[in-house]
Design an enzyme around this catalytic site. Structure first.
Site, PDB file in Angstrom:
ATOM      1  N   ASP A 149       0.799  -1.238   0.000  1.00 11.94           N
ATOM      2  CA  ASP A 149       0.000   0.000   0.000  1.00 11.94           C
ATOM      3  C   ASP A 149       0.834   1.292   0.000  1.00 11.94           C
ATOM      4  O   ASP A 149       1.812   1.403   0.744  1.00 11.94           O
ATOM      5  CB  ASP A 149      -0.858   0.099   1.264  1.00 11.94           C
TER       6      ASP A 149
HETATM    7  N1  DQQ Z   1      -2.213  -3.689   3.906  1.00 14.24           N
HETATM    8  C1  DQQ Z   1      -3.644  -3.768   3.960  1.00 14.24           C
HETATM    9  C2  DQQ Z   1      -3.997  -2.811   5.036  1.00 14.24           C
HETATM   10  C3  DQQ Z   1      -2.908  -3.021   6.024  1.00 14.24           C
HETATM   11  C4  DQQ Z   1      -1.711  -3.213   5.160  1.00 14.24           C
HETATM   12  C5  DQQ Z   1      -4.278  -3.435   2.632  1.00 14.24           C
HETATM   13  C6  DQQ Z   1      -0.728  -4.181   5.702  1.00 14.24           C
HETATM   14  O1  DQQ Z   1      -5.254  -3.047   5.586  1.00 14.24           O
HETATM   15  O2  DQQ Z   1      -2.754  -1.938   6.925  1.00 14.24           O
HETATM   16  O3  DQQ Z   1      -3.551  -3.955   1.558  1.00 14.24           O
HETATM   17  O4  DQQ Z   1       0.387  -4.308   4.851  1.00 14.24           O
END
Ligand code: DQQ
Length: 580
Positions: A60
């Site tokens: 992300d």
């Molecule tokens: N990736 C998720 C989120 C989290 C993060 C979404 C963890 O919910 O915080 O891809 O790597």
């Protein structure tokens, strides 16, 4: 490798140095041309201008912002390898002055405190009233509970914000008793209400019940209280992650709006990421800044019925307000589509889509998306065509542009619509399936026509991006597809047909436009001026050369006119040259 003075190959640092004071000690580690080719862009699937770290796993986008003339992108990063790991996930950190060339800094946040010992997960940046940025992020604490933490820059006068400090009073939002310990995360950018209280949205799965986007309020950014009413809640789609709430200007106005100072925009956009399917959905609605509720306008509560930012392979998007250019910019993560052991062996995984400017379309119902204009600085010589014709069942080669790193804009003139096929109402619900059934080689009345890109010399491998017009309920529906089924001979790759409807009134428009950005293993396509976007990952088996072919094709029963075509080969950007 010795740290050298600024070199021509480190354009990002040149830009940064120009921007920073003459006494700045900023330097980057210079790379020779051959080192750059082998270390920074090793492997033919690595991208030349889509953001990715030099190695390892990223997912992300986190805390994007514009601060003292510098763009910052933080991202979920595993410093130890090319796979996601909940124990070691950190925040990578890169800086840029143009959102195209990037310098890599040390990690901003590592899981080294009791309140984030098992991972620094996603979060967002907020500017405090004195202009200082602050991060709210999720920590997975030593007891494996998800909690929300703060981090501040160690030196707010440093435009690069190299070091971040986590106050020992963290966490600031503990796990609520009614929320699952592993589903409480992803604080949004916070905003100030007219009552002087801060608000932040946090994702939560309420025990035995619904997925919620909770609102917390605070006087001082440190003590937060939960609002009884969630911003969103539904039992339909399971856990929803990475909430983003932002105001939009009046329909058709391309300027973005900031969340701070308090802004009483008539319309806001709520975006949620559905964990079960890894797809992002957004809706335009009305946010009530007194009750902290969000009213959907003409939409269902199940977020899976909302608009998609992208009908392809992207997730966990996050936007920010770019005060420099007064626009709202969206980042999204595009994961790999080949098996984990393969990308672990490759040593890297995950790219970001190009940053996209987003604004409300003139119909007021959906957003338009367009690659930020700075991408155009990478364009080399233009190849152009006006008024070309592609006969039924025919193809026309785009000559003079190496098709591995390219930007292609084409406008197909809509032929008479009377040959459009009828659309079964059931097919409305699943455009992806429709793209599978009505592929590029299935002749139709109005379409398919479009582009073949990343095509091998014998065309055995190719990715098709195309349109097809259907008749439905006395009107017309335009389908846009990116079909990966013949994109590679590799059998171990996820290569579906992707598809979505393009919300244009084809009876009024004179043509359908398509812009496709090609970058080695990324094909990112914008249909109908950014009304529908499809990003795909492509892994050619044929040896990559500079002669990957690009063609226009037409499989409708009559001729198609291409009223305009512009194509450019793109230069490589300097992406994540280390800043020392
Ligand atoms: N990736 C998720 C989120 C989290 C993060 C979404 C963890 O919910 O915080 O891809 O790597």
């Amino acid at each position: 490798m010795a740290a050298l003075r600024l070199s021509a190959y480190a354009a990002v640092a040149v830009h940064l140095c120009l921007l920073l004071s003459p006494s700045s000690s900023l330097r980057v580690r210079g790379l020779s041309e051959s080192e750059e080719a082998s270390t920074v862009r090793q492997g033919s699937y690595r991208t030349a201008y889509h953001f990715q770290p030099a190695k390892n796993w990223q997912n992300d986008p986190n805390g994007p912002m514009y601060y003292k003339g510098v763009y910052h992108l933080f991202y979920q990063y595993n410093p130890h390898g090319a796979t996601w790991s909940n124990v070691t996930i950190s925040w990578g950190h890169s800086v840029s002055v143009d959102l195209v060339n990037w310098g890599a800094l040390d990690n901003a946040l590592d899981p080294d405190s009791p309140f984030d010992a098992n991972g620094c997960w996603s979060g967002s940046a907020t500017f405090l009233p004195d202009g200082t940025p602050v991060m709210l992020y999720t920590g997975v604490n030593a007891s494996n509970n998800q909690v929300q933490n703060l981090a501040f820059p160690k030196n707010a006068s440093d435009p690069l914000l190299r070091e971040w400090i986590k106050p020992t009073y963290n966490s600031v939002i503990p796990l609520p008793a009614d929320v699952l310990n592993d589903n409480f995360r992803d604080p949004s950018t916070a905003w100030l209400g007219r009552d002087g209280l801060w608000r932040v949205a946090v994702s939560a799965q309420i025990k035995d019940s619904v997925a919620s986007t909770l609102i917390y309020r605070s006087k001082d950014f440190r003590r937060w209280e939960r609002n009884a009413e969630p911003l969103y809640s539904s039992g339909a789609a399971g856990m929803v992650e990475c909430p983003d709430l932002f105001p939009v200007a009046e329909p058709g106005i391309q300027n973005g709006l900031d969340l701070v100072p308090p802004n009483r925009a008539a319309r806001h956009v709520l975006k949620l990421s559905v964990m079960a399917t890894h797809q992002d959905y957004y809706v335009v609605g009305r946010y009530d800044d007194a009750a902290d509720t969000f009213a959907l306008v003409g939409a269902y509560n199940d977020c899976r019925t909302w608009h998609r930012f992208d009908y392809g392979h992207v997730y966990a998007s996050k936007s920010f307000y770019d005060a420099g250019k007064k626009r709202r910019v969206l980042w999204s993560w595009a994961n790999e589509s080949d098996p984990e052991p393969v990308y672990i062996a490759r040593g890297w995984a995950g790219v970001q889509t190009v940053p996209r400017k987003i604004w409300l379309a003139s119909d007021g119902k959906q957003l338009l998306q367009w690659p930020i204009e700075e991408i155009e600085t990478l364009r080399k010589t233009r190849v152009g065509l006006l008024g070309a014709e592609v006969n039924a069942g025919g193809m026309k080669e785009i000559i003079g542009v190496a098709g591995t790193q390219a930007d292609v804009e084409v406008v197909f003139e809509i032929p008479a619509l009377d040959g459009a096929e009828n659309l079964d109402p059931n097919q409305l619900l699943d455009p992806q399936r429709l793209c599978g059934e009505k592929g590029a080689s299935v002749p139709g009345g109005v379409g398919p026509f479009g582009l073949l890109v990343l095509a091998s010399s014998d065309l055995q491998e190719h990715t098709s991006i195309f349109f097809r017009v259907f008749r439905h309920a006395g009107k017309y529906k335009v389908l846009m597809c990116t079909d990966l089924r013949r994109s590679t001979k590799r059998a171990d790759v996820y290569k579906p047909p992707y598809g979505g409807f393009v919300d244009i009134d084809i009876e009024k428009e004179s043509g359908i436009s398509l812009r496709t950005l090609i970058d080695h293993s990324v094909v990112e396509s914008y249909g109908g001026g950014g009304r529908a976007v499809i990003t795909a990952r492509v892994y050619l088996e044929h040896e990559e050369t500079n002669t990957n072919r690009m063609l226009m094709f037409n499989n409708r029963t009559g001729m198609v006119k291409v009223s305009k075509l512009d194509a450019w080969e793109l230069k490589a950007a300097n992406v994540n040259v280390p800043v020392v």
